[in-house]
Structures are given as C-alpha cells and as structure tokens.
Design a protein around this motif. Structure first.
Motif, short mmCIF file in Angstrom:
data_model
loop_
_atom_site.label_atom_id
_atom_site.label_comp_id
_atom_site.label_asym_id
_atom_site.label_seq_id
_atom_site.Cartn_x
_atom_site.Cartn_y
_atom_site.Cartn_z
N ALA A 97 0.86 -1.18 0.00
CA ALA A 97 0.00 0.00 0.00
C ALA A 97 0.90 1.23 0.00
N ALA A 98 0.47 2.22 -0.76
CA ALA A 98 1.21 3.48 -0.86
C ALA A 98 0.25 4.55 -1.32
N HIS A 99 0.69 5.79 -1.18
CA HIS A 99 -0.11 6.89 -1.72
C HIS A 99 -0.17 6.70 -3.22
N GLU A 100 -1.31 7.05 -3.81
CA GLU A 100 -1.51 6.84 -5.25
C GLU A 100 -0.42 7.50 -6.10
N GLN A 101 0.20 8.58 -5.62
CA GLN A 101 1.26 9.25 -6.38
C GLN A 101 2.48 8.35 -6.58
N THR A 102 2.70 7.42 -5.66
CA THR A 102 3.83 6.49 -5.78
C THR A 102 3.72 5.66 -7.05
N TYR A 103 2.49 5.37 -7.48
CA TYR A 103 2.26 4.53 -8.65
C TYR A 103 2.18 5.33 -9.95
N GLU A 104 2.20 6.65 -9.85
CA GLU A 104 2.07 7.49 -11.04
C GLU A 104 3.44 7.75 -11.66
N THR A 105 3.96 6.73 -12.33
CA THR A 105 5.26 6.81 -12.97
C THR A 105 5.28 5.87 -14.17
N ASN A 106 6.11 6.18 -15.14
CA ASN A 106 6.32 5.28 -16.28
C ASN A 106 7.40 4.26 -15.99
N SER A 107 8.11 4.44 -14.89
CA SER A 107 9.20 3.55 -14.53
C SER A 107 8.66 2.23 -13.97
N SER A 108 9.40 1.17 -14.15
CA SER A 108 9.05 -0.10 -13.53
C SER A 108 9.67 -0.19 -12.14
N HIS A 109 10.44 0.83 -11.76
CA HIS A 109 11.06 0.90 -10.43
C HIS A 109 10.30 1.94 -9.60
N LEU A 110 9.53 1.48 -8.64
CA LEU A 110 8.74 2.38 -7.82
C LEU A 110 9.51 2.75 -6.55
N ASP A 111 9.22 3.93 -6.02
CA ASP A 111 9.91 4.46 -4.84
C ASP A 111 9.50 3.69 -3.59
N GLY A 112 10.42 2.94 -3.02
CA GLY A 112 10.14 2.16 -1.83
C GLY A 112 9.77 3.00 -0.63
N GLU A 113 10.28 4.24 -0.58
CA GLU A 113 9.96 5.11 0.55
C GLU A 113 8.53 5.63 0.48
N GLY A 114 7.84 5.38 -0.62
CA GLY A 114 6.44 5.76 -0.74
C GLY A 114 5.50 4.75 -0.11
#
Length: 186
Positions: A97-114
């Motif tokens: 679970a994360a804030h929806e902004q964490t998933y708003e990326t074109n990268s396949s590497h998501l920010d773990g701190e999110g």
C-alpha cells in the motif's frame, strides 16, 4: 604514450553504482514464468511467485485493510518492484500500500519510501529474507507497517513504528486470532 581510464568518465556526471548496474541487469533478466527477481543484500535473487492458495489469503488481507487506508492510499497485489537506492535493495512485495502518487510513474522501479504498508507471505525460499533483511530495510525506509504471514509456522508477525534503528513495535499471533494493525491503519 596515451593513458586511458578503465572506464571513460564524462565530467560533471555521477559514476554509476553497483546497485544501478544490478537494477539494469534485473530489467534485462528473463525470469521464467512463475518467478520473480529481487535485489537482496547486493545479489539478484530469483524465487517462485506465491502458491495459488496464497491468492485467497492476499485478497482477504487487502479487503480487510482497504477501509482503513490513509486518504489517497491504495492497496495492491500487482507485481511491482520497489526500489530502496540508499539501502541498495529492490523488492517485489506480495501486498503493498502506498499513496496513489507512488504509482504514477512510467518507470518499472517504484519508490520504496512511498510505501505505507507491506505484507509478505513466506515460502521456504523467501522466509529468511522476509524475516531478516526486509524487516530492517522496510523499517529504515519508514514503511509504517510490515506484516509477515509466516506460512510455515502459521503465524502473523506485525512490525510497526519504524525508526532508523528498526521497528519499535513487534507482536505475533497464531493464524485464526484477531490481530491489530498499528497506525496509520488502526
């Protein structure tokens, strides 16, 4: 005589780290169907995806937590790779679970701190990392709640109140007993 550096370096650029190179290798790696790849302790580790019956358990966890998510957060079971560059780790948690902004990326590497919540269902091949390395990394990254469903011992372990020293709260309950999830989920 001409001298040349082992690797050409362009001025005003930061040299790539071993972790960045591992991430590139991970992106290029052809993982067989039914397996996932993560970076654990400086190595690429390939392990099988969860067993079929884990799906029901993961769905139950998501359904029970969804109503308690902080505003703007979403909970997912989709396979995503969360990266922790400062700790040189990259994990694909079973539930996150994360804030929806964490998933708003074109990268396949998501920010773990999110991440605000992570749950792992252990298997024989992942249990040690789930109970050791990931506990430390998630706490240092500030993941508010880390839930380990120890499928081999049939118990749930909840970690909360992350700090740079680790999680300040830890409690265990056998499967079937009610378990409280700490804030921000309450």
């Amino acid at each position: 005589m001409t001298l040349m550096a082992e690797r050409p370096v362009i001025s005003d650029t930061k040299p790539r780290s071993d972790f960045d190179e591992l991430l590139d290798l991970l992106d290029e790696l052809r993982v067989p169907d039914g397996y996932k790849a993560e970076i654990i302790k400086g190595s690429i580790v390939v392990s099988p995806w969860s067993k079929g019956y884990y799906t029901r358990v993961m769905k139950l966890v998501c359904n029970q937590l969804e109503q308690y998510l902080p505003e703007g957060h979403i909970i997912e079971r989709a396979p995503h790779l969360f990266v922790f560059p400062g700790l040189e780790r990259a994990y694909g948690p079973d539930i996150h679970a994360a804030h929806e902004q964490t998933y708003e990326t074109n990268s396949s590497h998501l920010d773990g701190e999110g991440l605000s919540f992570v749950a792992e269902l252990t298997s024989h091949s992942t249990r040690v990392a789930d109970l050791t390395d990931k506990v430390d990394v998630y706490a240092k990254a500030g993941v508010a709640v880390y839930l380990v469903l120890d499928m081999q011992k049939e118990q749930a372990i909840v970690y909360g109140s992350p700090s740079p020293r680790g999680y300040e709260v830890r409690f265990t309950k056998p499967f079937g007993e009610k378990i409280d999830i700490p804030d921000p989920f309450g």
